[in-house]
Design a protein around this motif. Structure first.
Motif, mmCIF file in Angstrom:
data_model
loop_
_atom_site.group_PDB
_atom_site.id
_atom_site.type_symbol
_atom_site.label_atom_id
_atom_site.label_comp_id
_atom_site.label_asym_id
_atom_site.label_seq_id
_atom_site.Cartn_x
_atom_site.Cartn_y
_atom_site.Cartn_z
ATOM 1 N N ILE A 194 -19.473 16.431 13.377
ATOM 2 C CA ILE A 194 -19.874 15.048 13.618
ATOM 3 C C ILE A 194 -21.254 14.849 13.004
ATOM 4 N N VAL A 195 -21.359 13.829 12.160
ATOM 5 C CA VAL A 195 -22.599 13.510 11.459
ATOM 6 C C VAL A 195 -23.177 12.233 12.064
ATOM 7 N N ALA A 196 -24.462 12.260 12.369
ATOM 8 C CA ALA A 196 -25.153 11.094 12.920
ATOM 9 C C ALA A 196 -25.688 10.234 11.778
ATOM 10 N N ASP A 197 -25.318 8.968 11.781
ATOM 11 C CA ASP A 197 -25.811 8.012 10.780
ATOM 12 C C ASP A 197 -25.835 6.641 11.427
ATOM 13 N N LYS A 198 -27.009 6.227 11.874
ATOM 14 C CA LYS A 198 -27.131 4.955 12.594
ATOM 15 C C LYS A 198 -26.758 3.745 11.742
ATOM 16 N N SER A 199 -26.715 3.906 10.414
ATOM 17 C CA SER A 199 -26.408 2.767 9.548
ATOM 18 C C SER A 199 -24.905 2.576 9.317
ATOM 19 N N VAL A 200 -24.068 3.520 9.728
ATOM 20 C CA VAL A 200 -22.634 3.389 9.490
ATOM 21 C C VAL A 200 -22.072 2.249 10.349
ATOM 22 N N GLU A 201 -21.199 1.456 9.749
ATOM 23 C CA GLU A 201 -20.593 0.337 10.462
ATOM 24 C C GLU A 201 -19.234 0.753 11.010
ATOM 25 N N LEU A 202 -19.047 0.523 12.294
ATOM 26 C CA LEU A 202 -17.757 0.805 12.917
ATOM 27 C C LEU A 202 -16.767 -0.275 12.529
ATOM 28 N N GLY A 203 -15.507 0.071 12.507
ATOM 29 C CA GLY A 203 -14.478 -0.907 12.214
ATOM 30 C C GLY A 203 -14.159 -1.036 10.746
ATOM 31 N N SER A 204 -14.908 -0.338 9.889
ATOM 32 C CA SER A 204 -14.562 -0.397 8.474
ATOM 33 C C SER A 204 -13.267 0.379 8.246
ATOM 34 N N PRO A 205 -12.518 0.027 7.221
ATOM 35 C CA PRO A 205 -11.219 0.665 7.004
ATOM 36 C C PRO A 205 -11.347 2.182 6.901
ATOM 37 N N GLN A 206 -10.405 2.872 7.498
ATOM 38 C CA GLN A 206 -10.390 4.327 7.395
ATOM 39 C C GLN A 206 -9.038 4.785 6.884
ATOM 40 N N ARG A 207 -9.046 5.935 6.247
ATOM 41 C CA ARG A 207 -7.805 6.474 5.709
ATOM 42 C C ARG A 207 -7.613 7.893 6.198
ATOM 43 N N SER A 208 -8.012 8.155 7.411
ATOM 44 C CA SER A 208 -7.854 9.486 7.960
ATOM 45 C C SER A 208 -7.280 9.398 9.360
ATOM 46 N N LEU A 209 -6.680 10.488 9.786
ATOM 47 C CA LEU A 209 -6.102 10.574 11.115
ATOM 48 C C LEU A 209 -6.387 11.960 11.646
ATOM 49 N N LEU A 210 -7.095 12.035 12.740
ATOM 50 C CA LEU A 210 -7.373 13.306 13.389
ATOM 51 C C LEU A 210 -6.200 13.610 14.310
ATOM 52 N N SER A 211 -5.594 14.781 14.156
ATOM 53 C CA SER A 211 -4.481 15.170 15.013
ATOM 54 C C SER A 211 -4.877 16.431 15.753
ATOM 55 N N VAL A 212 -4.772 16.400 17.080
ATOM 56 C CA VAL A 212 -5.204 17.505 17.916
ATOM 57 C C VAL A 212 -4.017 17.992 18.738
ATOM 58 N N THR A 213 -3.725 19.289 18.665
ATOM 59 C CA THR A 213 -2.679 19.875 19.492
ATOM 60 C C THR A 213 -3.252 20.130 20.876
ATOM 61 N N VAL A 214 -2.583 19.600 21.888
ATOM 62 C CA VAL A 214 -3.043 19.716 23.273
ATOM 63 C C VAL A 214 -1.923 20.284 24.134
ATOM 64 N N ASP A 215 -2.285 20.712 25.336
ATOM 65 C CA ASP A 215 -1.289 21.273 26.250
ATOM 66 C C ASP A 215 -0.461 20.192 26.936
ATOM 67 N N TYR A 216 -1.115 19.097 27.372
ATOM 68 C CA TYR A 216 -0.420 18.055 28.146
ATOM 69 C C TYR A 216 -0.905 16.668 27.731
ATOM 70 N N VAL A 217 -0.169 16.022 26.837
ATOM 71 C CA VAL A 217 -0.539 14.705 26.323
ATOM 72 C C VAL A 217 -0.697 13.691 27.451
ATOM 73 N N ASP A 218 0.279 13.600 28.324
ATOM 74 C CA ASP A 218 0.254 12.560 29.356
ATOM 75 C C ASP A 218 -0.944 12.699 30.288
ATOM 76 N N GLU A 219 -1.331 13.921 30.571
ATOM 77 C CA GLU A 219 -2.497 14.151 31.429
ATOM 78 C C GLU A 219 -3.772 13.631 30.756
ATOM 79 N N LEU A 220 -3.911 13.872 29.456
ATOM 80 C CA LEU A 220 -5.098 13.406 28.738
ATOM 81 C C LEU A 220 -5.116 11.892 28.581
ATOM 82 N N LEU A 221 -3.952 11.282 28.393
ATOM 83 C CA LEU A 221 -3.899 9.825 28.217
ATOM 84 C C LEU A 221 -4.545 9.089 29.382
ATOM 85 N N SER A 222 -4.373 9.622 30.568
ATOM 86 C CA SER A 222 -4.928 8.948 31.744
ATOM 87 C C SER A 222 -6.455 8.989 31.756
ATOM 88 N N ARG A 223 -7.082 9.801 30.913
ATOM 89 C CA ARG A 223 -8.540 9.936 30.890
ATOM 90 C C ARG A 223 -9.196 9.229 29.710
#
Length: 113
Positions: free
Chosen positions: A46-75
């Motif tokens: 994670i890189v800190a850059d206070k000038s970056v604008e959120l909401g700009s178009p992105q072309r990436s998708l972070l995929s994380v393998t987890v043990d229990y999807v439904d449990e994490l969704l509630s958080r």
């Protein structure tokens, strides 16, 4: 790697949701420019850059393998993220939920089934 204007918020999200642990910080003292998190057997930079604008178009998708999807969704929303829909069983053998982190980055939570 993700670039964010709010390093503390994004680190807290991944730490609390996925149990990420800090493994590297640059520089060692003073305001942080780069922080590496370890999530199971993977690294997330994670890189800190206070000038970056959120909401700009992105072309990436972070995929994380987890043990229990439904449990994490509630958080997700309590940690500042957004749940985009319920988890679904996919024909390739994963239960997948689509979320966004607090910066709006697309993240798949994927559980082997």
């Amino acid at each position: 790697m993700l670039i964010t204007p709010d390093l503390d918020r994004l680190v807290a999200f991944y730490t609390r949701l996925l149990g990420a642990e800090e493994t590297e910080r640059v520089p060692d003292e003073g305001p942080v420019f780069f922080l590496n998190l370890r999530v199971k057997d993977s690294d997330l930079g994670i890189v800190a850059d206070k000038s970056v604008e959120l909401g700009s178009p992105q072309r990436s998708l972070l995929s994380v393998t987890v043990d229990y999807v439904d449990e994490l969704l509630s958080r997700v929303e309590a940690l500042g993220g957004t749940v985009l829909g319920p988890a679904n069983d996919m024909p390739w053998g994963q239960r997948v939920a689509h979320i966004q982190d607090p910066d709006g980055n697309a993240v798949n939570l994927a559980q082997p089934i």
